[in-house]
Design an enzyme around this catalytic site. Structure first.
Site, PDB file in Angstrom:
ATOM      1  N   ARG A   1       0.764  -1.279   0.042  1.00  0.00           N
ATOM      2  CA  ARG A   1       0.062  -0.072   0.081  1.00  0.00           C
ATOM      3  C   ARG A   1       0.870   1.404  -0.055  1.00  0.00           C
ATOM      4  O   ARG A   1       0.474   2.218  -0.539  1.00  0.00           O
ATOM      5  CB  ARG A   1      -0.860  -0.046   1.273  1.00  0.00           C
ATOM      6  CG  ARG A   1      -1.859  -0.982   1.220  1.00  0.00           C
ATOM      7  CD  ARG A   1      -2.830  -0.963   2.519  1.00  0.00           C
ATOM      8  NE  ARG A   1      -3.563  -1.960   2.454  1.00  0.00           N
ATOM      9  CZ  ARG A   1      -3.946  -2.952   3.591  1.00  0.00           C
ATOM     10  NH1 ARG A   1      -3.370  -2.787   4.732  1.00  0.00           N
ATOM     11  NH2 ARG A   1      -4.836  -4.023   3.272  1.00  0.00           N
TER      12      ARG A   1
ATOM     13  N   PHE B   1     -11.553  -5.321  -5.660  1.00  0.00           N
ATOM     14  CA  PHE B   1     -11.221  -6.311  -4.489  1.00  0.00           C
ATOM     15  C   PHE B   1     -10.649  -5.512  -3.359  1.00  0.00           C
ATOM     16  O   PHE B   1      -9.813  -5.864  -2.622  1.00  0.00           O
ATOM     17  CB  PHE B   1     -10.357  -7.500  -4.824  1.00  0.00           C
ATOM     18  CG  PHE B   1     -10.474  -8.055  -5.896  1.00  0.00           C
ATOM     19  CD1 PHE B   1     -11.640  -9.321  -6.152  1.00  0.00           C
ATOM     20  CD2 PHE B   1     -10.090  -7.823  -7.103  1.00  0.00           C
ATOM     21  CE1 PHE B   1     -11.913  -9.777  -7.228  1.00  0.00           C
ATOM     22  CE2 PHE B   1     -10.064  -8.417  -8.588  1.00  0.00           C
ATOM     23  CZ  PHE B   1     -11.227  -9.433  -8.554  1.00  0.00           C
TER      24      PHE B   1
ATOM     25  N   ASP C   1     -15.795  -3.650  -4.739  1.00  0.00           N
ATOM     26  CA  ASP C   1     -15.938  -5.278  -3.994  1.00  0.00           C
ATOM     27  C   ASP C   1     -17.176  -5.454  -4.206  1.00  0.00           C
ATOM     28  O   ASP C   1     -18.429  -4.988  -4.347  1.00  0.00           O
ATOM     29  CB  ASP C   1     -15.553  -4.978  -2.593  1.00  0.00           C
ATOM     30  CG  ASP C   1     -14.916  -6.168  -1.987  1.00  0.00           C
ATOM     31  OD1 ASP C   1     -13.889  -6.417  -1.349  1.00  0.00           O
ATOM     32  OD2 ASP C   1     -15.934  -7.065  -1.695  1.00  0.00           O
ATOM     33  N   SER C   2     -17.286  -6.932  -4.129  1.00  0.00           N
ATOM     34  CA  SER C   2     -18.591  -7.651  -4.682  1.00  0.00           C
ATOM     35  C   SER C   2     -19.506  -7.442  -3.332  1.00  0.00           C
ATOM     36  O   SER C   2     -20.554  -7.758  -3.218  1.00  0.00           O
ATOM     37  CB  SER C   2     -18.751  -8.885  -5.024  1.00  0.00           C
ATOM     38  OG  SER C   2     -17.652  -9.755  -4.218  1.00  0.00           O
TER      39      SER C   2
ATOM     40  N   ALA D   1     -20.300  -1.520  -5.179  1.00  0.00           N
ATOM     41  CA  ALA D   1     -20.487  -2.956  -4.722  1.00  0.00           C
ATOM     42  C   ALA D   1     -20.628  -3.721  -6.013  1.00  0.00           C
ATOM     43  O   ALA D   1     -22.110  -3.559  -6.460  1.00  0.00           O
ATOM     44  CB  ALA D   1     -21.491  -3.128  -3.717  1.00  0.00           C
TER      45      ALA D   1
ATOM     46  N   ASP E   1      -6.370  -7.171  -6.526  1.00  0.00           N
ATOM     47  CA  ASP E   1      -6.220  -7.853  -5.141  1.00  0.00           C
ATOM     48  C   ASP E   1      -7.053  -9.024  -4.776  1.00  0.00           C
ATOM     49  O   ASP E   1      -7.768  -8.832  -3.774  1.00  0.00           O
ATOM     50  CB  ASP E   1      -5.674  -7.151  -4.054  1.00  0.00           C
ATOM     51  CG  ASP E   1      -5.081  -7.886  -2.674  1.00  0.00           C
ATOM     52  OD1 ASP E   1      -4.896  -8.989  -2.995  1.00  0.00           O
ATOM     53  OD2 ASP E   1      -5.357  -7.422  -1.531  1.00  0.00           O
TER      54      ASP E   1
ATOM     55  N   CYS F   1      -2.580 -14.129  -3.771  1.00  0.00           N
ATOM     56  CA  CYS F   1      -2.588 -14.683  -2.323  1.00  0.00           C
ATOM     57  C   CYS F   1      -2.835 -16.158  -2.143  1.00  0.00           C
ATOM     58  O   CYS F   1      -3.023 -16.825  -1.220  1.00  0.00           O
ATOM     59  CB  CYS F   1      -3.453 -13.801  -1.173  1.00  0.00           C
ATOM     60  SG  CYS F   1      -5.225 -14.094  -1.472  1.00  0.00           S
TER      61      CYS F   1
HETATM   62  N1  SAH Z   1      -7.418  -5.457  -1.231  1.00  0.00           N
HETATM   63  C1  SAH Z   1      -7.782  -5.831   0.113  1.00  0.00           C
HETATM   64  C2  SAH Z   1      -7.906  -7.191   0.361  1.00  0.00           C
HETATM   65  C3  SAH Z   1      -8.802  -8.148  -0.688  1.00  0.00           C
HETATM   66  S1  SAH Z   1      -9.425  -9.561   0.062  1.00  0.00           S
HETATM   67  C4  SAH Z   1      -6.982  -5.225   1.145  1.00  0.00           C
HETATM   68  O1  SAH Z   1      -5.974  -4.544   0.987  1.00  0.00           O
HETATM   69  O2  SAH Z   1      -7.404  -5.169   2.334  1.00  0.00           O
HETATM   70  C5  SAH Z   1     -10.605  -9.991  -1.382  1.00  0.00           C
HETATM   71  C6  SAH Z   1     -12.046  -9.179  -1.444  1.00  0.00           C
HETATM   72  O3  SAH Z   1     -12.456  -9.776  -2.699  1.00  0.00           O
HETATM   73  C7  SAH Z   1     -12.893  -9.636  -0.369  1.00  0.00           C
HETATM   74  O4  SAH Z   1     -13.378  -8.433   0.142  1.00  0.00           O
HETATM   75  C8  SAH Z   1     -14.198 -10.155  -1.195  1.00  0.00           C
HETATM   76  O5  SAH Z   1     -15.369  -9.551  -0.832  1.00  0.00           O
HETATM   77  C9  SAH Z   1     -13.582  -9.547  -2.621  1.00  0.00           C
HETATM   78  N2  SAH Z   1     -14.262 -10.431  -3.813  1.00  0.00           N
HETATM   79  C10 SAH Z   1     -14.509 -11.675  -4.036  1.00  0.00           C
HETATM   80  N3  SAH Z   1     -14.935 -11.933  -5.060  1.00  0.00           N
HETATM   81  C11 SAH Z   1     -15.383 -10.820  -5.677  1.00  0.00           C
HETATM   82  C12 SAH Z   1     -15.554 -10.474  -6.983  1.00  0.00           C
HETATM   83  N4  SAH Z   1     -15.796 -11.329  -8.036  1.00  0.00           N
HETATM   84  N5  SAH Z   1     -15.787  -9.318  -7.438  1.00  0.00           N
HETATM   85  C13 SAH Z   1     -15.641  -8.220  -6.488  1.00  0.00           C
HETATM   86  N6  SAH Z   1     -14.854  -8.543  -5.223  1.00  0.00           N
HETATM   87  C14 SAH Z   1     -14.706  -9.798  -4.849  1.00  0.00           C
END
Ligand code: SAH
Length: 404
Positions: A223, A239, A261-262, A288, A308, A348
């Site tokens: 970050r 994400f 984020d979804s 969302a 991510d 990850c």
């Molecule tokens: N980048 C974040 C961590 C990501 S964790 C940080 O720095 O804190 C992964 C995230 O992806 C979760 O919040 C989950 O809700 C989201 N996610 C999972 N599948 C998804 C999709 N198809 N589209 C959008 N978001 C998604």
């Protein structure tokens, strides 16, 4: 004292090199001397020639024992105190405990010689998560060790094992707080209300409702790198979860930041964290929606895109599909990003190697027809150390790419 586990001939080699796992297929037999050996029990492991190898926690499944010590010892509160002291010294040496930073991982499982245990620190709250039945059964010992060793800055220990343990059904009632300096929660110490600090960025970790222990601490340094690139840019944080990358981009003075984020809940948390740092009037928008849909339709004209996603491969047998997922996601970003754009892309998934991940990103670049260069190769930060004898502890990989 502890039941004995005897290995088959030749199966002691990896333990002699300090790899801390004993696989069930390596075991010849158990000598329990009338003592019951149950899931999570402690046991001493010997070679077929009766040479002492280690003391560890037993569990049912492929990994039958996780070794806690390669010298004879009792696994008690003093044992945990010593290991936690060692872990804390490392974080002090890393300079992670500062007035502007009180969020860090104190214990990273095998990387801190405590297989199966994670402890994250959010200001005055230590959140522990057991990834093995043995660590779960030892949670009160661990909480006491944390109280003794970290009591000058930690005032509560919370157990967040409910979504990491494979033996959920066998878990007794959820304990929640294992220890609190003051009985009953002070309002500001409640999950979701405590303000924690990461590099001067404020956020609300929610260890009760959130994913993992409430925040993705492992992206702290990545970050900070986004912050170096974000000034004046249009930034898309895919994400976003609780918005970590977005907060740094906003602090850098990005022209616009869009977080996707979804999960509605994640978007709500992102909005709260943005407001906590920058008030209501910001260049931030939170959406969302499914990341693939958003990126395909609205991903054009961004100068910096962060990808991510959650672990696409949770197991080894789905690595191929996971790599296709990474390729597809990155290909859309490469296709749509503005000229001279920057992509931060991560995986990850522990089961996906950095070589495989890079190959997936390579395929995506080739497919997009754009020229792509690697500027940085990223990984997990030093408070998530990798025990060199346990390469399985390496999981986070990232690439920062310049797209012509
Ligand atoms: N980048 C974040 C961590 C990501 S964790 C940080 O720095 O804190 C992964 C995230 O992806 C979760 O919040 C989950 O809700 C989201 N996610 C999972 N599948 C998804 C999709 N198809 N589209 C959008 N978001 C998604």
């Amino acid at each position: 004292m502890y039941p004995k586990i005897i290995l088959k001939p030749g199966k002691e080699e990896s333990l002699k090199r300090f790899h801390p796992w004993v696989f069930s297929g390596a075991i010849a037999g158990v000598e329990a001397d009338g003592e019951a050996i149950e899931e999570g029990s402690k046991a001493v492991v010997y070679s077929a020639h009766r040479q002492f190898l280690g003391v560890g926690h037993t569990q049912v499944g492929g990994i039958a024992v996780r070794i806690l010590s390669f010298t004879p010892c009792t696994i008690d509160e003093d044992f945990y105190r010593e290991r936690i002291r060692q872990a804390l010294r490392l974080r002090q040496n890393l300079g992670l405990i500062r007035p502007d930073n009180n969020t860090f991982r104190l214990v990273h499982g095998e990387g801190d010689f405590l297989p199966g245990l994670v402890v994250d620190i959010y200001g005055g709250t230590a959140v522990m998560q057991a990834h093995s039945p043995g660590m779960y059964l030892d949670r009160h010992l661990i909480a006491r060790a944390l109280e003794t060793e970290c009591g000058d800055f930690v005032s509560a220990v919370y157990d967040k094992s409910e979504n990491t343990l494979p033996f959920k059904a066998a878990m007794d009632q959820k304990d929640g707080y294992l220890w609190q300096k003051e009985r009953g929660k002070a309002p500001h110490e409640e999950a979701g209300r405590l303000v924690a600090l990461e590099n001067g960025i404020r956020f609300y970790p929610n260890w009760i409702e959130g994913q993992k222990t409430g925040f993705f601490i492992d992206q702290r340094e990545n970050r900070a790198l986004v912050e170096r690139y974000a000034a004046g840019k249009r930034v898309l944080n895919m994400f976003c979860y609780t918005g970590g990358f977005s907060l740094y981009a906003l602090r850098a003075g990005a022209k616009e930041v869009v977080s996707v984020d979804s999960s509605e809940k994640a978007i709500e948390l992102t909005r709260k964290n943005v407001e906590l740092n920058f008030g209501q009037k910001t260049a931030h928008k939170a959406v969302a929606e499914d990341a693939f849909d958003f990126l395909e339709r609205d991903g054009k004209n961004f100068n910096l895109i962060i990808l991510d996603p959650p672990a696409f491969a949770k197991h080894r047998n789905v690595v191929k599909q996971a790599l296709q997922g990474y390729r597809r996601l990155n290909a859309i970003a490469f296709k749509n990003i503005a000229p001279e754009g920057i992509v931060f892309t991560f995986s990850c998934s522990q089961a996906v190697s950095s070589e495989d991940f890079r190959l997936a990103v390579f395929s995506a670049a080739a497919q997009s027809g754009r020229k792509v260069r690697i500027l940085h190769q990223l990984t997990q930060p030093a408070d998530h150390p990798v025990n060199i004898f346990h390469p399985e502890g390496e999981y986070l990989k990232g690439l920062v790419l310049a797209v012509e």
